[in-house]
Design a protein around this motif. Structure first.
Motif, PDB file in Angstrom:
ATOM      1  N   PHE A  88       0.837  -1.206   0.000  1.00 26.84           N
ATOM      2  CA  PHE A  88       0.000   0.000   0.000  1.00 26.84           C
ATOM      3  C   PHE A  88       0.872   1.257   0.000  1.00 26.84           C
ATOM      4  O   PHE A  88       0.654   2.190  -0.761  1.00 26.84           O
ATOM      5  CB  PHE A  88      -0.921  -0.004   1.218  1.00 26.84           C
ATOM      6  CG  PHE A  88      -1.887   1.149   1.230  1.00 26.84           C
ATOM      7  CD1 PHE A  88      -3.090   1.056   0.567  1.00 26.84           C
ATOM      8  CD2 PHE A  88      -1.569   2.331   1.895  1.00 26.84           C
ATOM      9  CE1 PHE A  88      -3.977   2.131   0.556  1.00 26.84           C
ATOM     10  CE2 PHE A  88      -2.439   3.406   1.886  1.00 26.84           C
ATOM     11  CZ  PHE A  88      -3.655   3.301   1.213  1.00 26.84           C
ATOM     12  N   TYR A  89       1.878   1.234   0.859  1.00 31.55           N
ATOM     13  CA  TYR A  89       2.786   2.383   0.927  1.00 31.55           C
ATOM     14  C   TYR A  89       3.454   2.622  -0.424  1.00 31.55           C
ATOM     15  O   TYR A  89       3.499   3.752  -0.914  1.00 31.55           O
ATOM     16  CB  TYR A  89       3.843   2.151   2.002  1.00 31.55           C
ATOM     17  CG  TYR A  89       4.804   3.303   2.151  1.00 31.55           C
ATOM     18  CD1 TYR A  89       4.493   4.400   2.951  1.00 31.55           C
ATOM     19  CD2 TYR A  89       6.018   3.322   1.464  1.00 31.55           C
ATOM     20  CE1 TYR A  89       5.351   5.475   3.079  1.00 31.55           C
ATOM     21  CE2 TYR A  89       6.892   4.396   1.582  1.00 31.55           C
ATOM     22  CZ  TYR A  89       6.551   5.464   2.397  1.00 31.55           C
ATOM     23  OH  TYR A  89       7.405   6.534   2.506  1.00 31.55           O
ATOM     24  N   LEU A  90       3.977   1.543  -1.026  1.00 32.43           N
ATOM     25  CA  LEU A  90       4.676   1.699  -2.298  1.00 32.43           C
ATOM     26  C   LEU A  90       3.749   2.224  -3.384  1.00 32.43           C
ATOM     27  O   LEU A  90       4.121   3.076  -4.176  1.00 32.43           O
ATOM     28  CB  LEU A  90       5.280   0.363  -2.748  1.00 32.43           C
ATOM     29  CG  LEU A  90       6.787   0.283  -2.576  1.00 32.43           C
ATOM     30  CD1 LEU A  90       7.141   0.148  -1.119  1.00 32.43           C
ATOM     31  CD2 LEU A  90       7.345  -0.878  -3.377  1.00 32.43           C
ATOM     32  N   PHE A  92       0.752   3.843  -3.099  1.00 37.72           N
ATOM     33  CA  PHE A  92       0.045   5.112  -2.940  1.00 37.72           C
ATOM     34  C   PHE A  92       0.886   6.249  -2.354  1.00 37.72           C
ATOM     35  O   PHE A  92       0.528   7.399  -2.483  1.00 37.72           O
ATOM     36  CB  PHE A  92      -1.194   4.918  -2.065  1.00 37.72           C
ATOM     37  CG  PHE A  92      -2.294   4.176  -2.766  1.00 37.72           C
ATOM     38  CD1 PHE A  92      -3.154   4.846  -3.626  1.00 37.72           C
ATOM     39  CD2 PHE A  92      -2.445   2.815  -2.585  1.00 37.72           C
ATOM     40  CE1 PHE A  92      -4.163   4.163  -4.275  1.00 37.72           C
ATOM     41  CE2 PHE A  92      -3.452   2.126  -3.244  1.00 37.72           C
ATOM     42  CZ  PHE A  92      -4.307   2.793  -4.088  1.00 37.72           C
ATOM     43  N   ARG A  93       1.966   5.914  -1.666  1.00 38.97           N
ATOM     44  CA  ARG A  93       2.663   6.967  -0.943  1.00 38.97           C
ATOM     45  C   ARG A  93       4.100   7.186  -1.362  1.00 38.97           C
ATOM     46  O   ARG A  93       4.700   8.193  -0.991  1.00 38.97           O
ATOM     47  CB  ARG A  93       2.657   6.672   0.572  1.00 38.97           C
ATOM     48  CG  ARG A  93       1.296   6.504   1.166  1.00 38.97           C
ATOM     49  CD  ARG A  93       0.590   7.835   1.286  1.00 38.97           C
ATOM     50  NE  ARG A  93      -0.823   7.657   1.554  1.00 38.97           N
ATOM     51  CZ  ARG A  93      -1.323   7.428   2.750  1.00 38.97           C
ATOM     52  NH1 ARG A  93      -0.530   7.355   3.778  1.00 38.97           N
ATOM     53  NH2 ARG A  93      -2.605   7.256   2.924  1.00 38.97           N
TER      54      ARG A  93
ATOM     55  N   MET B   1      -0.674  10.806  -4.723  1.00 41.48           N
ATOM     56  CA  MET B   1      -1.930  10.767  -3.982  1.00 41.48           C
ATOM     57  C   MET B   1      -1.844  11.657  -2.753  1.00 41.48           C
ATOM     58  O   MET B   1      -2.009  11.207  -1.614  1.00 41.48           O
ATOM     59  CB  MET B   1      -2.225   9.312  -3.551  1.00 41.48           C
ATOM     60  CG  MET B   1      -2.648   8.437  -4.694  1.00 41.48           C
ATOM     61  SD  MET B   1      -4.414   8.522  -4.994  1.00 41.48           S
ATOM     62  CE  MET B   1      -4.525   9.742  -6.260  1.00 41.48           C
ATOM     63  N   LEU B   4      -4.641  11.862  -0.122  1.00 43.01           N
ATOM     64  CA  LEU B   4      -4.895  10.900   0.949  1.00 43.01           C
ATOM     65  C   LEU B   4      -4.406  11.447   2.285  1.00 43.01           C
ATOM     66  O   LEU B   4      -4.647  10.881   3.330  1.00 43.01           O
ATOM     67  CB  LEU B   4      -4.238   9.561   0.654  1.00 43.01           C
ATOM     68  CG  LEU B   4      -5.062   8.646  -0.240  1.00 43.01           C
ATOM     69  CD1 LEU B   4      -4.304   7.385  -0.583  1.00 43.01           C
ATOM     70  CD2 LEU B   4      -6.386   8.287   0.406  1.00 43.01           C
ATOM     71  N   SER B  10      -0.565   7.927   8.199  1.00 46.01           N
ATOM     72  CA  SER B  10       0.487   8.022   7.214  1.00 46.01           C
ATOM     73  C   SER B  10       1.850   7.801   7.854  1.00 46.01           C
ATOM     74  O   SER B  10       2.715   7.131   7.297  1.00 46.01           O
ATOM     75  CB  SER B  10       0.419   9.402   6.564  1.00 46.01           C
ATOM     76  OG  SER B  10       1.198   9.435   5.424  1.00 46.01           O
ATOM     77  N   LEU B  13       2.310   4.210   8.631  1.00 42.14           N
ATOM     78  CA  LEU B  13       2.598   3.467   7.409  1.00 42.14           C
ATOM     79  C   LEU B  13       4.080   3.569   7.048  1.00 42.14           C
ATOM     80  O   LEU B  13       4.717   2.581   6.691  1.00 42.14           O
ATOM     81  CB  LEU B  13       1.732   4.028   6.279  1.00 42.14           C
ATOM     82  CG  LEU B  13       1.446   3.086   5.125  1.00 42.14           C
ATOM     83  CD1 LEU B  13       0.769   1.825   5.611  1.00 42.14           C
ATOM     84  CD2 LEU B  13       0.570   3.805   4.106  1.00 42.14           C
ATOM     85  N   SER B  14       4.637   4.779   7.196  1.00 41.49           N
ATOM     86  CA  SER B  14       6.059   4.946   6.904  1.00 41.49           C
ATOM     87  C   SER B  14       6.903   4.140   7.877  1.00 41.49           C
ATOM     88  O   SER B  14       7.868   3.483   7.482  1.00 41.49           O
ATOM     89  CB  SER B  14       6.473   6.420   6.995  1.00 41.49           C
ATOM     90  OG  SER B  14       5.589   7.203   6.260  1.00 41.49           O
ATOM     91  N   THR B  17       6.775   0.527   6.954  1.00 42.40           N
ATOM     92  CA  THR B  17       7.628   0.256   5.792  1.00 42.40           C
ATOM     93  C   THR B  17       9.086   0.143   6.205  1.00 42.40           C
ATOM     94  O   THR B  17       9.791  -0.779   5.793  1.00 42.40           O
ATOM     95  CB  THR B  17       7.453   1.379   4.747  1.00 42.40           C
ATOM     96  OG1 THR B  17       6.066   1.484   4.437  1.00 42.40           O
ATOM     97  CG2 THR B  17       8.242   1.087   3.495  1.00 42.40           C
TER      98      THR B  17
END
Lengths: 282, 279
Positions: A88-90, A92-93, B1, B4, B10, B13-14, B17
């Motif tokens: 998802f990160y790759l 969309f972000r 995006m 979002l 967010s 999410l980082s 990752t």
């Protein structure tokens, strides 16, 4: 536009090879599973259901199969847990770093299985990197023995190995979601969370199914990680097969177990395919 | 995006990752660091950094013998899988024959099947054929299993091939053989090189299938495997580091080819669609 001869020339050689080296071996596996071994260790070519009877009655096979499925299920769960948000990160972000990140995920995918399993062994051992680190910073006084030679070690290592496998199809599915659908959802007043749960997640389900199938099937059949890191409590069904083809010398019984695994894998693939078709909207 | 938003989710999410990348790379990093560790494979912090393990490694005859075997196996297996995978992809693209769906499923099955099943079923074939296990049986095993990779890679290339060129070549009087070598193959060049690279790397690293088909001579992964069971030294870290570096180069090269080929750089779509859908 292609002549008969051309089509024959491109079809016959691979077809013949596949029949000889893929189809015939599977058929042989089927045959072996109905044969037996004589006391003087010869293979008796007499058709009988003895091997399957043994599989059905002896609980060790059933228990090991269930343990393997439980390990594979945990690996699948963790691989999705790590892989989905990453994808998802790759998608969309990540912006212009997408390409780099993508390469960073696929590099471990193709890097030697053995190298990675071995790395975990050196980390988890009783005088391994993790235990000595924990003692060095005085978190523990004695090495934690459960780290290596346990189902935990197997699940951890297989999760490491199969997370990129789970990631790939999820990422592909997310990449194929038309971006204007996401924008439309926003324009119509949905919150980011609503957009995720009602638009993005449902559209990515086929990828999740494919990723889960990869992770589950490949870890279910693994025998090297359990041999290297599993210890007695981490034995999986393939380890039984390996010993039946080796020291225990009972190829027919081993073939019967392999055939059950093959059947399980193929039915899972069919199931995943059906579910995937049901979920794809186009 | 951008829309979002940059909300707390967010940031999570980082972080996630970052965590996943740490999880994927930390073991490899540890492996490399300890290949320079004078004190053995464990022990924190690493002490007495040294190149001794690499010296031991370079003087280690059996390792290099097995490396040579692996190179030989990978090269031959690559030729076999390309020789069969290219026509297989062409056949899937442009021929119709009974059993095509089954054929496609069979070719791709080794991609998704645990190696033990491919290895054992071939072991039974070789036993029935009374073939002695050797590097030849390993080559046949790798060659067969990796046709799947050649087929998917070349098939992806064919999807973007402009058939008008082939038609023009045939209209202008070239025969099929000439058209194949002068038009079809050159157009698929990048896909074929990419497939070759991938097959070579996968074969060099393969262990699950080789495990059952090994004769007297070891491949590199099996040589390492044998040593792991006898006790471990940083020499294994050293050889693993070298293997990692070579795989890394091959994969990055392959990726570059893929992107230059204007293919979608994802291996997943074709791989997944073709393994899960038999149409």
């Amino acid at each position: 536009m292609f002549s008969r001869a051309y089509r024959a020339a491109i079809t016959i050689p691979p077809l013949a090879w596949v029949v000889l080296f893929l189809l015939t071996p599977y058929v042989l596996m089927f045959c072996f599973s109905f044969w037996s071994v004589s006391p003087d260790q010869n293979i008796v070519h007499q058709w009988n259901l003895g091997n399957y009877g043994e599989l059905a009655t002896k609980s060790v096979y059933r228990e090991t199969l269930f343990r393997s499925m439980w390990i594979a299920a945990r690996v699948t769960f963790f691989a999705l847990l790590l892989g989905y948000p990453l994808a998802f990160y790759l998608s969309f972000r990540a912006g212009n770093r997408k390409d780099l990140f993508y390469q960073l995920v696929i590099i471990p995918l193709w890097v030697s299985y053995l190298v990675r399993a071995y790395a975990w062994k050196t980390i988890l051992g009783s005088d391994g990197v993790l235990n000595t680190l924990l003692q060095y910073v005085h978190v523990t006084r004695h090495p934690l023995e459960f780290l290596l030679y346990s189902p935990f070690a197997v699940v951890l290592t297989l999760t490491h190995i199969y997370t990129p496998f789970a990631f790939l199809p999820i990422y592909a599915a997310l990449e194929h979601i038309p971006r204007n659908l996401v924008e439309a959802s926003h324009d119509l007043g949905a919150s980011p969370a609503q957009t995720f749960w009602r638009v993005i997640l449902p559209l990515s389900i086929p990828g999740v199914l494919a990723g889960a199938t990869f992770a589950f099937v490949l870890s279910l059949g693994d025998f090297l990680a359990p041999l290297l890191l599993g210890g007695p409590s981490g034995i999986m069904i393939s380890n039984i097969v390996v010993s039946l083809f080796g020291a225990a010398y009972n190829w027919p019984l081993g073939a019967a177990i392999s055939l059950c695994m093959l059947g399980l894998v193929v039915s899972l693939l069919f199931l995943a395919e059906r579910l995937e078709k049901k979920w794809s909207f186009s | 995006m951008a829309m979002l938003g940059t909300r707390p989710q967010s940031r999570w999410l980082s972080l996630h990752t970052l965590f996943v990348f740490g999880f994927l790379y930390l073991p490899i990093l540890v492996l490399i660091v300890y290949s320079f560790n004078g004190q053995g494979v464990g022990g924190f912090p690493p002490r007495n950094l040294t190149l001794d393990w690499y010296r031991t490694l370079f003087a280690d005859g059996p390792i290099w013998d097995s490396m040579l075997n692996s190179l030989l196996v990978a090269f031959t297996a690559m030729l076999i899988s390309l020789a069969l995978g290219i026509p297989a992809a062409l056949a899937l693209d442009r021929a119709h024959f009974p059993g095509k769906v089954l054929f496609r499923r069979l070719v791709l099955l080794p991609l998704i099947l645990p190696g033990i099943i491919t290895g054992l079923s071939l072991l039974m074939l070789f036993r029935q054929a009374e073939m002695k296990l050797s590097l030849v049986t390993i080559v046949l095993g790798h060659g067969t299993a990796l046709i799947s990779v050649a087929t998917t890679e070349v098939f992806a290339g064919l999807q973007k091939l402009d058939r008008a060129q082939e038609e023009a070549s045939l209209d202008l009087g070239a025969n099929y053989w000439q058209t194949f070598w002068r038009i079809t193959i050159p157009n698929l060049k990048l896909s074929i090189i990419g497939a070759a690279l991938l097959i070579f790397t996968l074969s060099m690293d393969e262990i699950a299938v080789s495990f059952f088909l090994i004769g007297r001579e070891n491949t590199l992964p099996l040589e390492i495997w044998g040593r792991l069971r006898r006790g471990i030294t940083p020499e294994i870290n050293a050889i693993s580091t070298i293997i990692f570096l070579f795989s890394l180069i091959a994969i990055v090269l392959w990726y570059r080819l893929r992107t230059r080929n204007e293919a979608s750089p994802e291996i997943a779509p074709e791989l997944v669609e073709s393994t899960l859908q038999g149409t």
